[in-house]
Design a protein around this motif. Structure first.
Motif, short mmCIF file in Angstrom:
data_model
loop_
_atom_site.label_atom_id
_atom_site.label_comp_id
_atom_site.label_asym_id
_atom_site.label_seq_id
_atom_site.Cartn_x
_atom_site.Cartn_y
_atom_site.Cartn_z
N ALA A 22 0.83 -1.20 0.00
CA ALA A 22 0.00 0.00 0.00
C ALA A 22 0.87 1.26 0.00
CB ALA A 22 -0.94 0.00 1.20
N GLU A 23 1.96 1.23 0.77
CA GLU A 23 2.88 2.37 0.78
C GLU A 23 3.50 2.57 -0.59
OE1 GLU A 23 5.78 1.97 3.91
OE2 GLU A 23 4.23 1.65 5.42
N GLU A 24 3.95 1.47 -1.22
CA GLU A 24 4.54 1.56 -2.55
C GLU A 24 3.52 2.08 -3.57
OE1 GLU A 24 6.20 -2.18 -3.70
OE2 GLU A 24 7.59 -2.23 -2.01
N ALA A 25 2.31 1.56 -3.48
CA ALA A 25 1.26 1.99 -4.41
C ALA A 25 0.95 3.47 -4.23
CB ALA A 25 0.01 1.15 -4.22
N ALA A 26 0.87 3.90 -2.99
CA ALA A 26 0.57 5.32 -2.73
C ALA A 26 1.67 6.21 -3.30
CB ALA A 26 0.41 5.55 -1.23
N ARG A 35 3.10 10.09 -7.43
CA ARG A 35 4.00 10.60 -8.47
C ARG A 35 3.27 10.76 -9.80
NH1 ARG A 35 9.02 6.70 -7.22
NH2 ARG A 35 9.70 7.69 -5.31
N VAL A 36 2.50 9.75 -10.17
CA VAL A 36 1.77 9.80 -11.44
C VAL A 36 0.75 10.92 -11.44
CG1 VAL A 36 0.10 8.53 -12.86
CG2 VAL A 36 2.13 7.36 -12.00
N ILE A 37 0.03 11.09 -10.34
CA ILE A 37 -0.99 12.12 -10.26
C ILE A 37 -0.37 13.52 -10.32
CG2 ILE A 37 -2.68 13.19 -8.69
CD1 ILE A 37 -3.43 10.29 -7.85
N ILE A 38 0.71 13.73 -9.58
CA ILE A 38 1.38 15.04 -9.59
C ILE A 38 1.92 15.36 -10.98
CG2 ILE A 38 3.39 16.32 -8.74
CD1 ILE A 38 2.83 15.05 -5.99
N ALA A 39 2.59 14.39 -11.60
CA ALA A 39 3.12 14.62 -12.95
C ALA A 39 1.98 14.90 -13.93
CB ALA A 39 3.94 13.41 -13.41
N ALA A 45 1.48 18.38 -15.97
CA ALA A 45 1.44 18.34 -17.44
C ALA A 45 0.14 18.93 -17.97
CB ALA A 45 1.61 16.89 -17.92
N MET A 46 -0.97 18.56 -17.35
CA MET A 46 -2.26 19.08 -17.81
C MET A 46 -2.34 20.59 -17.63
SD MET A 46 -4.98 16.06 -16.70
CE MET A 46 -5.78 17.16 -15.61
N GLY A 47 -1.87 21.09 -16.50
CA GLY A 47 -1.91 22.53 -16.26
C GLY A 47 -1.06 23.31 -17.25
#
Length: 138
Positions: free
Chosen positions: A40-44, A49-53, A57-59
């Motif tokens: 769960a820690e690794e997944a989070a 990282r994916v969400i922030i990137a 990128a979208m912004g």
């Protein structure tokens, strides 16, 4: 001749076996919950990282798009001799097609994330082990 154990001896022996079994089950679940916690820690971390990137990128791409689209439409209208609404329709259609293609790509990428794979593998091995022991004991 050996005397037969009384009811207290039988209950004590049964209680000892149940206590050992309960302890083994608790240790098993503690190990599995620890594995789940680690994954769960690794997944989070990975998802964060994916969400922030993705948000960055979208912004940035959204800001660039908002600033450049009127310029591109105006430039193309002047070069092609079309009315700006015709150019805007063509450019909008191209954006629609590209948006659909990237959405399909995002869907395929998200399906291959494989979160909690080790935990799933361990539970599958446990299921197979239990099934093997049930068949072997009959």
């Amino acid at each position: 001749m050996k005397p037969e154990p009384g009811i207290d001896g039988i209950i004590g022996e049964s209680s000892s076996r149940l206590s050992g079994l309960a302890q083994a089950v608790l240790l098993y679940f503690a190990a599995r919950s620890r594995l789940l916690s680690i994954e769960a820690e690794e997944a989070a971390t990975r998802l964060t990282r994916v969400i922030i990137a993705g948000l960055l990128a979208m912004g940035l791409l959204g800001g660039a798009w908002l600033l450049l689209m009127p310029v591109i439409v105006s430039w193309l209208a002047g070069k092609l001799g079309w009315h700006w609404t015709q150019v805007a329709a063509v450019v909008g259609g191209a954006h629609l097609v590209l948006g659909i293609l990237f959405s399909l790509r995002l869907k395929s990428l998200s399906s291959s994330l494989n979160l909690f794979q080790e935990t799933i593998n361990q539970f599958q091995k446990d299921r197979e082990w239990v099934a093997g022991n049930k068949n072997g004991s009959n």
